[in-house]
Motif scaffolding. Structure first.
Motif, PDB file in Angstrom:
ATOM      1  N   ASN A  87      50.985  65.076  54.119  1.00  0.00           N
ATOM      2  CA  ASN A  87      51.126  66.497  54.439  1.00  0.00           C
ATOM      3  C   ASN A  87      50.845  66.740  55.918  1.00  0.00           C
ATOM      4  O   ASN A  87      49.984  67.535  56.294  1.00  0.00           O
ATOM      5  N   ILE A  88      51.584  66.027  56.755  1.00  0.00           N
ATOM      6  CA  ILE A  88      51.424  66.143  58.202  1.00  0.00           C
ATOM      7  C   ILE A  88      52.799  66.248  58.837  1.00  0.00           C
ATOM      8  O   ILE A  88      53.826  65.974  58.204  1.00  0.00           O
ATOM      9  N   ARG A  93      52.341  60.836  65.477  1.00  0.00           N
ATOM     10  CA  ARG A  93      52.408  59.477  66.014  1.00  0.00           C
ATOM     11  C   ARG A  93      51.995  58.430  64.981  1.00  0.00           C
ATOM     12  O   ARG A  93      52.551  57.323  64.951  1.00  0.00           O
ATOM     13  N   SER A  94      51.037  58.765  64.125  1.00  0.00           N
ATOM     14  CA  SER A  94      50.585  57.792  63.119  1.00  0.00           C
ATOM     15  C   SER A  94      51.684  57.462  62.117  1.00  0.00           C
ATOM     16  O   SER A  94      51.711  56.383  61.536  1.00  0.00           O
ATOM     17  N   ILE A  95      52.620  58.409  61.911  1.00  0.00           N
ATOM     18  CA  ILE A  95      53.763  58.165  61.041  1.00  0.00           C
ATOM     19  C   ILE A  95      54.823  57.364  61.775  1.00  0.00           C
ATOM     20  O   ILE A  95      55.308  56.335  61.287  1.00  0.00           O
ATOM     21  N   LYS A 120      63.593  59.309  69.796  1.00  0.00           N
ATOM     22  CA  LYS A 120      62.974  58.596  70.923  1.00  0.00           C
ATOM     23  C   LYS A 120      62.046  57.486  70.426  1.00  0.00           C
ATOM     24  O   LYS A 120      62.069  56.360  70.946  1.00  0.00           O
ATOM     25  N   PHE A 121      61.230  57.776  69.421  1.00  0.00           N
ATOM     26  CA  PHE A 121      60.362  56.746  68.857  1.00  0.00           C
ATOM     27  C   PHE A 121      61.186  55.596  68.299  1.00  0.00           C
ATOM     28  O   PHE A 121      60.829  54.422  68.428  1.00  0.00           O
TER      29      PHE A 121
END
Length: 251
Positions: A87-88, A93-95, A120-121
């Protein structure tokens, strides 16, 4: 007849809103989360009254986190699947730093700012990178679109089509010259479109996923118009990257 499926694969769905709700249910029906696989649902939004008109979920889930609510609905329809919920924000960034853990990533955020961050990631990541599919609705639902990316081939990425804060580049624009109707509020804006648009976008994306499972995703940039659209149409095909793209052309 044997249909290709997602059994045993790790699938990430970024965004569980209007498009993502229908996609989540469809992915489960294709076997996502079964037989050692996992379906990961990611969204930080809360399901509100204004979402009911174009979402797969209904009144029973009001004021619940969309990702958690979607997991519950899937479990009621298709039990015993392995579904993980975050639920974020889908751009957390952690995903994004763990994208190599998946076999396929689906961006259903339908927001260019989020899609460009995800894009971009994707291009900046090292090592194994799974394919990435973006799905969105154009205008007031006059058409829906999907785009497939992998880093091993040289085709247009999401940022080729349009950079956040800029108009869609003409060569990729499915609704040339059209301005969508929008209602602006104090802290948010709303684009009205028919309830069918969410389902149409999800269906187009599922068709692309089925092609991916069979090893032939072409065309990679797809547009599906409503029957009432009488304006200029673009062809669904494998588009070349934009020479002005600030993401894929520098990788």
């Amino acid at each position: 007849m044997e249909q290709p499926n997602l059994i045993g694969k790790n699938i990430a769905l970024l965004g569980c809103g209007a498009i993502g709700g229908y996609l989540g249910l469809s992915l489960a029906r294709l076997g996502a989360g079964a037989s050692g696989g996992k379906l990961t649902l990611i969204d930080s939004d809360i399901f509100q009254e204004e979402n009911i008109g174009r979402h797969a979920l209904g009144k029973a889930y009001l004021h619940r986190m969309k990702a958690s609510a979607l997991k519950q609905e899937i479990a009621q329809q298709i039990p015993d699947l392995n579904i993980e919920v975050h639920n974020i924000n889908a751009c957390n960034r952690s995903i994004l730093k763990n994208i190599s853990n998946y076999d396929l990533i689906i961006d259903a955020t339908a927001k260019i700012e989020a899609s460009e961050t995800i894009n971009k990631f994707f291009f900046d990541s090292d090592g194994k990178t799974p394919p990435l599919i973006h799905s969105w609705i154009r205008g007031n639902g006059e058409c829906v679109q999907a785009l497939y990316n992998d880093k091993d081939t040289n085709y247009a990425c999401r940022s080729c089509i349009n950079k956040s804060g800029n108009s869609i580049r003409e060569e990729y624009d499915a609704l040339k010259g059209m301005t969508a109707a929008r209602s602006f509020m104090a802290c948010a804006d709303f684009t009205p479109f028919a309830v069918s648009a969410s389902m149409s976008a999800a269906a187009l994306t599922i068709d692309m996923i089925l092609d991916w499972l069979q090893g032939d995703v072409s065309p990679r940039y797809r547009t599906r118009y409503t029957e009432k659209w009488m304006g200029e149409k673009i062809e669904s095909k494998d588009y070349a990257p934009s020479l002005e793209c600030h993401i894929c052309k520098i990788n």
